[in-house]
Design a protein around this motif. Structure first.
Motif: not given
Length: 366
Positions: A282-287, A289-295, A46-51
């Motif tokens: 992280a929730m914003g970037l997960a959204k 990509k249409n995925v739900e954030l987990s621990p 999520l973060w690597l793709d964003h960067i």
């Protein structure tokens, strides 16, 4: 989610060969910890793709080269050797497992390569400090100690401990023993279990025969999930507590109808706690990509934040030595409500520990 690059998939070599900064990962992409590995890696991406979408770090994009070690320590070491000596990665990242990470340590020393955010809380990676290991999570010993302490506060004293017969299991057992010592009583029974093929027919009667009120289960993935199912099949209502290596939605799914009420220790804030900038971001970037954030995803996300900052501080064309030196300059680096600090005498990074319980909806509750 991008496909993992496995050792056997040599046809995909051009996909990573053109990357400007190569980061290597060996983990159990298949096997008993596959669900957790995939979620942790997805969180990092999520973060690597964003960067990368913003142009990368100092104008250079990051490519994560992932190899499947099937959760086998010998294969993990072999993969790391390929990544370091043949693929020429700048650093290793999110290696999964205690014996697996330990098996790689000699390669780090020989080649001066940093291992960033190993996905394990093994004390051996924290003390004594290893120049090349940069942890981004609390230790398993602290988690296990907290688990026993929590059960004690609930008035539970008939506690069994099940631990895997590897360095991870013995590490967690040591933490649990510290918890028992502080609470002033002994475990009801301590059971060593085969890491890959636990003998539940033998183990479960040892637990139920002594009428255990709770079980601290220090093992990975399906080895715990199948054990909980066997325990419930034996009509035991004992409270089960396991560690953060099982803090994935995949673990919850593997538990099936036995998931409700299982306690899982956590080393990051709740994945829906938007009071933490880390979680909200992280929730914003997960959204997107249409995925739900987990621990587990949050662990990978936090790890990626540290990796990227280390690369940024290493400057253009970062070398292995520059990355090691840059990471040691992190002092109270805010990743979003949590501060990561490294120094020559401390490579723990974070020391956050909490407890969660799986609700009837299959979600982790705090």
């Amino acid at each position: 989610m991008k496909k993992f690059v496995c050792a056997a998939l040599v046809a995909l070599a051009p996909a990573w060969a053109s990357a400007q900064i190569l980061i290597g990962q060996t983990a159990g992409i298949t096997g008993i910890v596959a669900a957790g590995v995939q979620e942790t890696t997805q969180g990092a991406r999520l973060w690597l793709d964003h960067i990368n979408a913003k142009g990368g770090v100092n104008g250079q994009k990051i490519e994560l080269v992932s190899m499947d070690d099937k959760f086998d320590a010998k294969l993990a070491a072999a993969n790391a050797k390929v990544l370091i000596e043949q693929k020429n990665v700048t650093a290793l990242f999110l290696v999964r497992g205690t014996p697996h990470s330990v098996a790689i340590l000699p390669l780090l020393e020989a080649h001066g390569v940093a291992m960033i955010a190993p996905s394990t809380g093994a004390m051996v990676l924290h003390q004594p400090v290893n120049k090349y290991v940069f942890n981004v999570r609390a230790t398993y010993q602290r988690e296990a100690e907290k688990a026993v302490s929590h059960l004690h506060t609930l008035g539970i004293k008939r506690i069994a401990v099940v631990y895997a017969d590897d360095s991870f299991g013995t590490d967690g057992l040591e933490g649990a023993r510290k918890g028992f010592q502080k609470a002033g009583f002994e475990p009801l029974v301590v059971i060593k279990a085969d890491r890959l093929k636990p003998d539940y027919q033998k183990m479960i009667p040892e637990i139920t025969g002594k009428d255990a009120q709770a079980v601290v289960w220090v093992a990975s993935g399906n080895a715990v999930a199948d054990g909980v199912k066997a325990l419930r099949a034996a009509n035991s209502a004992a409270q089960v507590v396991t560690l953060s290596n099982n803090a994935s939605s995949g673990f919850v799914k593997s538990l099936g109808d036995s998931a409700r009420g299982v306690i899982v220790t956590q080393v990051f804030p709740a994945e829906r706690s938007i009071a933490y900038g880390l979680v909200k971001e992280a929730m914003g970037l997960a959204k997107e990509k249409n995925v739900e954030l987990s621990p587990a995803m949050l662990e990978g996300y936090a790890a990626a934040k540290v990796l990227v900052e280390g690369l940024r501080r290493a400057g253009p064309n970062p070398t292995r030595a520059k990355v090691v030196a840059a990471l040691e300059t992190l002092n109270k680096f805010d990743i979003g409500g949590l501060e990561v600090s490294f120094s020559a005498s401390d490579h723990t990074g974070l020391d956050f520990a909490d407890l969660s319980i799986i609700g009837s909806d299959g979600k982790f509750k705090r």
